[in-house]
Write a protein that holds these residues in place. Sequence first.
Motif, PDB file in Angstrom:
ATOM      1  N   ALA A   1       3.196   1.529  -8.054  1.00  0.00           N
ATOM      2  CA  ALA A   1       1.988   0.837  -7.583  1.00  0.00           C
ATOM      3  C   ALA A   1       2.044  -0.608  -8.052  1.00  0.00           C
ATOM      4  O   ALA A   1       2.541  -0.903  -9.154  1.00  0.00           O
ATOM      5  N   TYR A   2       1.517  -1.490  -7.196  1.00  0.00           N
ATOM      6  CA  TYR A   2       1.606  -2.932  -7.498  1.00  0.00           C
ATOM      7  C   TYR A   2       0.336  -3.629  -7.018  1.00  0.00           C
ATOM      8  O   TYR A   2      -0.157  -3.349  -5.915  1.00  0.00           O
ATOM      9  N   ALA A   3      -0.173  -4.551  -7.853  1.00  0.00           N
ATOM     10  CA  ALA A   3      -1.290  -5.413  -7.456  1.00  0.00           C
ATOM     11  C   ALA A   3      -0.969  -6.814  -7.943  1.00  0.00           C
ATOM     12  O   ALA A   3      -0.820  -7.027  -9.152  1.00  0.00           O
ATOM     13  N   GLY A   4      -0.823  -7.750  -6.996  1.00  0.00           N
ATOM     14  CA  GLY A   4      -0.440  -9.115  -7.363  1.00  0.00           C
ATOM     15  C   GLY A   4      -1.315 -10.147  -6.685  1.00  0.00           C
ATOM     16  O   GLY A   4      -1.590 -10.052  -5.483  1.00  0.00           O
ATOM     17  N   ILE A   5      -1.769 -11.129  -7.463  1.00  0.00           N
ATOM     18  CA  ILE A   5      -2.600 -12.231  -6.967  1.00  0.00           C
ATOM     19  C   ILE A   5      -1.795 -13.530  -7.106  1.00  0.00           C
ATOM     20  O   ILE A   5      -1.314 -13.845  -8.190  1.00  0.00           O
ATOM     21  N   PRO A   6      -1.625 -14.283  -6.014  1.00  0.00           N
ATOM     22  CA  PRO A   6      -0.834 -15.521  -6.101  1.00  0.00           C
ATOM     23  C   PRO A   6      -1.464 -16.534  -7.051  1.00  0.00           C
ATOM     24  O   PRO A   6      -2.693 -16.662  -7.127  1.00  0.00           O
ATOM     25  N   LEU A   7      -0.602 -17.238  -7.768  1.00  0.00           N
ATOM     26  CA  LEU A   7      -1.016 -18.370  -8.601  1.00  0.00           C
ATOM     27  C   LEU A   7      -0.753 -19.633  -7.777  1.00  0.00           C
ATOM     28  O   LEU A   7       0.382 -20.066  -7.634  1.00  0.00           O
ATOM     29  N   ARG A   8      -1.832 -20.191  -7.246  1.00  0.00           N
ATOM     30  CA  ARG A   8      -1.691 -21.269  -6.280  1.00  0.00           C
ATOM     31  C   ARG A   8      -2.237 -22.576  -6.847  1.00  0.00           C
ATOM     32  O   ARG A   8      -3.304 -22.609  -7.465  1.00  0.00           O
ATOM     33  N   THR A   9      -1.488 -23.667  -6.627  1.00  0.00           N
ATOM     34  CA  THR A   9      -1.953 -24.983  -7.053  1.00  0.00           C
ATOM     35  C   THR A   9      -3.003 -25.506  -6.076  1.00  0.00           C
ATOM     36  O   THR A   9      -3.196 -24.957  -4.995  1.00  0.00           O
ATOM     37  N   GLU A  10      -3.655 -26.584  -6.472  1.00  0.00           N
ATOM     38  CA  GLU A  10      -4.660 -27.181  -5.602  1.00  0.00           C
ATOM     39  C   GLU A  10      -4.061 -27.714  -4.312  1.00  0.00           C
ATOM     40  O   GLU A  10      -4.740 -27.811  -3.297  1.00  0.00           O
ATOM     41  N   SER A  11      -2.759 -28.033  -4.328  1.00  0.00           N
ATOM     42  CA  SER A  11      -2.105 -28.519  -3.118  1.00  0.00           C
ATOM     43  C   SER A  11      -1.540 -27.381  -2.274  1.00  0.00           C
ATOM     44  O   SER A  11      -0.923 -27.619  -1.238  1.00  0.00           O
TER      45      SER A  11
ATOM     46  N   VAL B   1       1.239  -3.428 -12.547  1.00  0.00           N
ATOM     47  CA  VAL B   1       2.016  -2.363 -11.902  1.00  0.00           C
ATOM     48  C   VAL B   1       1.801  -1.051 -12.645  1.00  0.00           C
ATOM     49  O   VAL B   1       1.396  -1.026 -13.806  1.00  0.00           O
ATOM     50  N   ASP B   2       2.107   0.034 -11.917  1.00  0.00           N
ATOM     51  CA  ASP B   2       2.026   1.374 -12.514  1.00  0.00           C
ATOM     52  C   ASP B   2       3.284   2.125 -12.119  1.00  0.00           C
ATOM     53  O   ASP B   2       3.934   1.814 -11.108  1.00  0.00           O
ATOM     54  N   PHE B   3       3.629   3.114 -12.929  1.00  0.00           N
ATOM     55  CA  PHE B   3       4.829   3.895 -12.671  1.00  0.00           C
ATOM     56  C   PHE B   3       4.525   5.177 -11.904  1.00  0.00           C
ATOM     57  O   PHE B   3       5.402   6.020 -11.724  1.00  0.00           O
ATOM     58  N   LYS B   4       3.290   5.264 -11.461  1.00  0.00           N
ATOM     59  CA  LYS B   4       2.895   6.367 -10.587  1.00  0.00           C
ATOM     60  C   LYS B   4       1.924   5.795  -9.563  1.00  0.00           C
ATOM     61  O   LYS B   4       1.331   4.731  -9.775  1.00  0.00           O
ATOM     62  N   PRO B   5       1.766   6.423  -8.414  1.00  0.00           N
ATOM     63  CA  PRO B   5       0.815   5.902  -7.418  1.00  0.00           C
ATOM     64  C   PRO B   5      -0.553   5.707  -8.067  1.00  0.00           C
ATOM     65  O   PRO B   5      -0.982   6.508  -8.898  1.00  0.00           O
ATOM     66  N   LYS B   6      -1.211   4.606  -7.701  1.00  0.00           N
ATOM     67  CA  LYS B   6      -2.495   4.290  -8.321  1.00  0.00           C
ATOM     68  C   LYS B   6      -3.451   3.789  -7.247  1.00  0.00           C
ATOM     69  O   LYS B   6      -3.097   2.940  -6.430  1.00  0.00           O
ATOM     70  N   GLN B   7      -4.645   4.282  -7.258  1.00  0.00           N
ATOM     71  CA  GLN B   7      -5.678   3.806  -6.337  1.00  0.00           C
ATOM     72  C   GLN B   7      -6.410   2.653  -7.020  1.00  0.00           C
ATOM     73  O   GLN B   7      -7.247   2.855  -7.897  1.00  0.00           O
ATOM     74  N   TRP B   8      -6.053   1.444  -6.600  1.00  0.00           N
ATOM     75  CA  TRP B   8      -6.687   0.265  -7.182  1.00  0.00           C
ATOM     76  C   TRP B   8      -8.123   0.154  -6.656  1.00  0.00           C
ATOM     77  O   TRP B   8      -8.358   0.168  -5.453  1.00  0.00           O
ATOM     78  N   THR B   9      -9.063   0.040  -7.555  1.00  0.00           N
ATOM     79  CA  THR B   9     -10.455  -0.087  -7.138  1.00  0.00           C
ATOM     80  C   THR B   9     -10.774  -1.553  -6.852  1.00  0.00           C
ATOM     81  O   THR B   9     -10.022  -2.466  -7.229  1.00  0.00           O
ATOM     82  N   GLU B  10     -11.895  -1.774  -6.200  1.00  0.00           N
ATOM     83  CA  GLU B  10     -12.328  -3.154  -5.957  1.00  0.00           C
ATOM     84  C   GLU B  10     -12.521  -3.882  -7.272  1.00  0.00           C
ATOM     85  O   GLU B  10     -12.223  -5.075  -7.402  1.00  0.00           O
ATOM     86  N   GLN B  11     -13.008  -3.141  -8.266  1.00  0.00           N
ATOM     87  CA  GLN B  11     -13.207  -3.757  -9.578  1.00  0.00           C
ATOM     88  C   GLN B  11     -11.868  -4.157 -10.201  1.00  0.00           C
ATOM     89  O   GLN B  11     -11.748  -5.220 -10.811  1.00  0.00           O
ATOM     90  N   ASP B  12     -10.843  -3.292 -10.021  1.00  0.00           N
ATOM     91  CA  ASP B  12      -9.515  -3.634 -10.528  1.00  0.00           C
ATOM     92  C   ASP B  12      -9.033  -4.955  -9.928  1.00  0.00           C
ATOM     93  O   ASP B  12      -8.536  -5.841 -10.638  1.00  0.00           O
ATOM     94  N   VAL B  13      -9.171  -5.053  -8.606  1.00  0.00           N
ATOM     95  CA  VAL B  13      -8.697  -6.254  -7.915  1.00  0.00           C
ATOM     96  C   VAL B  13      -9.504  -7.485  -8.344  1.00  0.00           C
ATOM     97  O   VAL B  13      -8.957  -8.573  -8.534  1.00  0.00           O
ATOM     98  N   GLU B  14     -10.803  -7.307  -8.519  1.00  0.00           N
ATOM     99  CA  GLU B  14     -11.634  -8.427  -8.976  1.00  0.00           C
ATOM    100  C   GLU B  14     -11.221  -8.878 -10.373  1.00  0.00           C
ATOM    101  O   GLU B  14     -11.153 -10.077 -10.667  1.00  0.00           O
ATOM    102  N   ILE B  15     -10.918  -7.913 -11.239  1.00  0.00           N
ATOM    103  CA  ILE B  15     -10.492  -8.244 -12.602  1.00  0.00           C
ATOM    104  C   ILE B  15      -9.177  -9.016 -12.578  1.00  0.00           C
ATOM    105  O   ILE B  15      -9.027 -10.066 -13.230  1.00  0.00           O
TER     106      ILE B  15
END
Length: 357
Positions: free
Chosen positions: A121-131, A141-155
């Motif tokens: 399982a993978y959850a990645g947020i881009p690190l983007r510059t102002e330009s 990441v997780d080593f087993k399937p994971k149901q990412w919650t909205e709260q997880d993604v917000e965090i």
Amino acid sequence: MESKPTTPADAAQIQAALTDPRRLAAVRDTGLLDTPPEEVFDRLTRLAAKLTGAPVTFVSLLDADRDFYKSAYGLGTTRQLSGRTFCHYPLVSGQALILEDVTQLPVFRDVPTVNSLGIRAYAGIPLRTESGEVLGSFCAVDFKPKQWTEQDVEIISELAHSAMREIRLRMALQDASALNQQLQAQIQKVDALNRALSEMATTDALTGVANRRAFDHSLQLELAIVERRGTPLSLLMLDVDHFKRINDTYGHEAGDKVLVAIAQLLGGCARVIDVVARVGGEEFAVILPNTDAGGAHEVAERMRSAVARSNWLGQPTTVSIGAATLHDKEDAASLYARADAALYAAKTAGRDRVAMA
């Protein structure tokens, strides 16, 4: 929740994004590549793991041929990986990539870290510059399937923003440091220029000794010292004998060389505290602090003799010298006039001699 590109990037798109010159410049401008772990970033990845339950979290910076992990919680001593990784997909799309089971799509199933690290399982947020340049990702990441919650993604998103703020701060500090270094360099150049200008303003261009302006200033300073301390002060006035004849016979270039040589001889006979100056065409003056009439005559004779022993033009060159010692309450103009009158007396008496006022 799960978010994935409808058409995941292919190898050519990933390579083009990784090697884009502007993006690479932005990554390298962070100054973070190949730097050791820092608590400010480690705190963010620890917090991400604690709040989402993900066993591995990291801040990834994407160089041209590797992922460098500025912070990596749960990856042991691993600081970088080469080859295709999940972080490359947010780089191309510019969007978050949330995968609950990476083995469900062939394009993600074939990412090398699925087998090498066992990522499921993978959850990645881009690190983007102002330009708009993507530096990397804040990932979990997780080593087993994971149901990412909205709260997880917000965090993860909030912590990604925090990481990016820290990166911007570092870049701003680097810019400030670079600007300060440039400013210091400019200040040094200005100081050097000011010193050069000051030297030009107080140094005779031909001989390198003090010029008339510096002489007048130094004489006033010495008079002020005499007034405070009551110490003696003497002044010598020197003139090169028959200097016009030297110029007419040997040329002005030879005459200039004679003046330079005489200036050097006078400087060699003077003390550190004395001031040797060229005050006219072939006229020199020497300020002798803490020197009475006897001392002034001794110095003048030493200088006259040193010049007379010279043989720059195949024949002796001589100087006439007038010496005066400061009277009580006497000013600079009077002292100068008396020394100059003594010089005239030396020349009238036959030259190559010292006359005392």
